[in-house]
Design an enzyme around this catalytic site. Sequence first.
Site, PDB file in Angstrom:
ATOM      1  N   ASP A  33      13.583   3.489  20.519  1.00  0.00           N
ATOM      2  CA  ASP A  33      13.675   4.073  19.168  1.00  0.00           C
ATOM      3  C   ASP A  33      14.704   5.206  19.145  1.00  0.00           C
ATOM      4  O   ASP A  33      15.510   5.316  18.212  1.00  0.00           O
ATOM      5  CB  ASP A  33      12.300   4.526  18.646  1.00  0.00           C
ATOM      6  CG  ASP A  33      11.437   5.231  19.692  1.00  0.00           C
ATOM      7  OD1 ASP A  33      11.875   5.345  20.856  1.00  0.00           O
ATOM      8  OD2 ASP A  33      10.330   5.678  19.338  1.00  0.00           O
ATOM      9  N   ASP A  46      23.024  -6.052  17.365  1.00  0.00           N
ATOM     10  CA  ASP A  46      23.405  -6.141  15.956  1.00  0.00           C
ATOM     11  C   ASP A  46      23.855  -4.762  15.479  1.00  0.00           C
ATOM     12  O   ASP A  46      24.811  -4.619  14.715  1.00  0.00           O
ATOM     13  CB  ASP A  46      22.248  -6.645  15.079  1.00  0.00           C
ATOM     14  CG  ASP A  46      22.292  -8.162  14.884  1.00  0.00           C
ATOM     15  OD1 ASP A  46      22.832  -8.852  15.770  1.00  0.00           O
ATOM     16  OD2 ASP A  46      21.786  -8.661  13.851  1.00  0.00           O
ATOM     17  N   TYR A  66      -7.739 -21.463  17.141  1.00  0.00           N
ATOM     18  CA  TYR A  66      -8.455 -21.455  15.850  1.00  0.00           C
ATOM     19  C   TYR A  66      -7.487 -21.686  14.699  1.00  0.00           C
ATOM     20  O   TYR A  66      -7.541 -21.004  13.675  1.00  0.00           O
ATOM     21  CB  TYR A  66      -9.176 -20.111  15.627  1.00  0.00           C
ATOM     22  CG  TYR A  66     -10.099 -19.650  16.727  1.00  0.00           C
ATOM     23  CD1 TYR A  66     -11.142 -20.472  17.170  1.00  0.00           C
ATOM     24  CD2 TYR A  66      -9.938 -18.392  17.292  1.00  0.00           C
ATOM     25  CE1 TYR A  66     -11.990 -20.029  18.184  1.00  0.00           C
ATOM     26  CE2 TYR A  66     -10.783 -17.950  18.296  1.00  0.00           C
ATOM     27  CZ  TYR A  66     -11.809 -18.778  18.737  1.00  0.00           C
ATOM     28  OH  TYR A  66     -12.646 -18.338  19.729  1.00  0.00           O
ATOM     29  N   ASP A  86      18.739  -7.706  21.925  1.00  0.00           N
ATOM     30  CA  ASP A  86      19.062  -8.468  20.709  1.00  0.00           C
ATOM     31  C   ASP A  86      19.237  -7.526  19.525  1.00  0.00           C
ATOM     32  O   ASP A  86      20.235  -7.570  18.806  1.00  0.00           O
ATOM     33  CB  ASP A  86      17.937  -9.470  20.436  1.00  0.00           C
ATOM     34  CG  ASP A  86      18.136 -10.193  19.118  1.00  0.00           C
ATOM     35  OD1 ASP A  86      19.250 -10.692  18.894  1.00  0.00           O
ATOM     36  OD2 ASP A  86      17.186 -10.228  18.304  1.00  0.00           O
ATOM     37  N   LYS A  93      10.595   1.290  26.685  1.00  0.00           N
ATOM     38  CA  LYS A  93       9.537   1.679  25.746  1.00  0.00           C
ATOM     39  C   LYS A  93       8.256   1.827  26.558  1.00  0.00           C
ATOM     40  O   LYS A  93       7.181   1.372  26.151  1.00  0.00           O
ATOM     41  CB  LYS A  93       9.402   0.626  24.630  1.00  0.00           C
ATOM     42  CG  LYS A  93       8.530   1.051  23.455  1.00  0.00           C
ATOM     43  CD  LYS A  93       9.089   2.205  22.648  1.00  0.00           C
ATOM     44  CE  LYS A  93       7.980   2.858  21.836  1.00  0.00           C
ATOM     45  NZ  LYS A  93       8.438   4.058  21.099  1.00  0.00           N
TER      46      LYS A  93
HETATM   47  C1  IPM Z   1      21.285 -13.810  19.290  1.00  0.00           C
HETATM   48  C2  IPM Z   1      20.475 -14.490  18.235  1.00  0.00           C
HETATM   49  C3  IPM Z   1      19.379 -15.304  18.890  1.00  0.00           C
HETATM   50  C4  IPM Z   1      18.534 -14.398  19.741  1.00  0.00           C
HETATM   51  C5  IPM Z   1      18.512 -16.040  17.888  1.00  0.00           C
HETATM   52  C6  IPM Z   1      19.342 -16.953  17.011  1.00  0.00           C
HETATM   53  C7  IPM Z   1      17.371 -16.768  18.541  1.00  0.00           C
HETATM   54  O1  IPM Z   1      19.969 -13.560  17.344  1.00  0.00           O
HETATM   55  O2  IPM Z   1      21.896 -14.528  20.126  1.00  0.00           O
HETATM   56  O3  IPM Z   1      21.346 -12.592  19.297  1.00  0.00           O
HETATM   57  O4  IPM Z   1      17.622 -13.735  19.234  1.00  0.00           O
HETATM   58  O5  IPM Z   1      18.781 -14.321  20.937  1.00  0.00           O
HETATM   59 MN    MN Z   2      20.644 -11.510  17.699  1.00  0.00          MN
END
Ligand code: IPM
Ligand code: MN
Length: 353
Positions: free
Chosen positions: A220, A248, A145, A244, A187
């Site tokens: 979490d 970070d 849609y 992912d 999770k």
């Molecule tokens: C990573 C990056 C990638 C991911 C992105 C750029 C698609 O953030 O390698 O961690 O999410 O895997």
């Molecule tokens: Mn990443």
Amino acid sequence: MPSYRIAVLGGDGIGPEVTDQAIRVVDAAAKLDAASFEWDRLPWNSARYLKEGRVMPEDGFDRLRTYDAILLGAIGWPGVPDHVTLHGLLLPLRRKFDLYVNLRPAYLFDGVQSPLRDKKPGSIDILVYRENTEGEYAPLGGRHYEGTPHEIALQVSLFTRRGCERIMRAAFEGARKRRKKVTSITKSNALGFGMVLWDETFRAVARDYPDVEAHSLLVDAAAMDFVRRPESFDVVVASNLFGDILTDLSAIVTGSVGLAPSGNINPERRFPSVFEPVHGSAPDIAGKGIANPLAAILSAGMMLDHLGCPQAARALRQAVADVLKAGQVRTPDLGGQATTVQMTEAVLQALPL
Ligand code: IPM
Ligand code: MN
């Protein structure tokens, strides 16, 4: 003398700047294993997409297959939607080459300031095994849609017993070489299908490793503990999206995303593995020559290990650690004013050559 052919996908922004520096360090360190490297720089990036409508040529994967490994900078640039560039190269590459282990170490080096209070050098030492071929990143779903007010999008997660089992086995094997503790990120309290299969598989695999401590932690709560007590983690195994996000976090608690390396690995070696910094193309500092090259250099160090150049790999890591500890040469992300090239030259000088 062992000789290796490497495809270099510098990509966009600071990607080519930092991979060029990683190449200099590998060329120097390789002497310690009497190895030599041949580098093919492939300009497959967003600029190519804008000119030719494709990030890489049609036979791109066939060409990449012939290399011993791939060194990647970063792909993505404003003006080209991220999902276009990423689905044009990096994400299909991870699946097509069955790079199911995304290995992401996070280590607090001496001389680097953690944003967390009172953390001693080496007290944060986490190795994340992120599942890299399925889970939440499976290219499954669709839209329907389209353009109407009742448009729908389905984004389907895919969890297979085989996919869970192989990343978990890799994590337990890795833990045996470290502090013998694996934490599985889940999770299953909310995601009652995929994550329940993930947990069941984890319990089954853990039984084969009675010498390794096995824990399960909700994602979490894990996000909290990566900040509250990161020293409690040794090896962490996580699905694609959870891995992912958490990497970070693990990168930033160890001082800078400019220090975080990664390897996309096919343990069976049926395909070349791909080594890349965790950071992106950083358009805000691209072209200024101030990007921290250490994440790319450390990623190249993981490549050296994978290819069987252990002395070069060890020396490279030690040189990076020595430069960080000395604290004389630092790029702006670490609070200094050094350039990308100056930082690299400090590492080159610290190599035992
Ligand atoms: C990573 C990056 C990638 C991911 C992105 C750029 C698609 O953030 O390698 O961690 O999410 O895997
Ligand atoms: Mn990443």
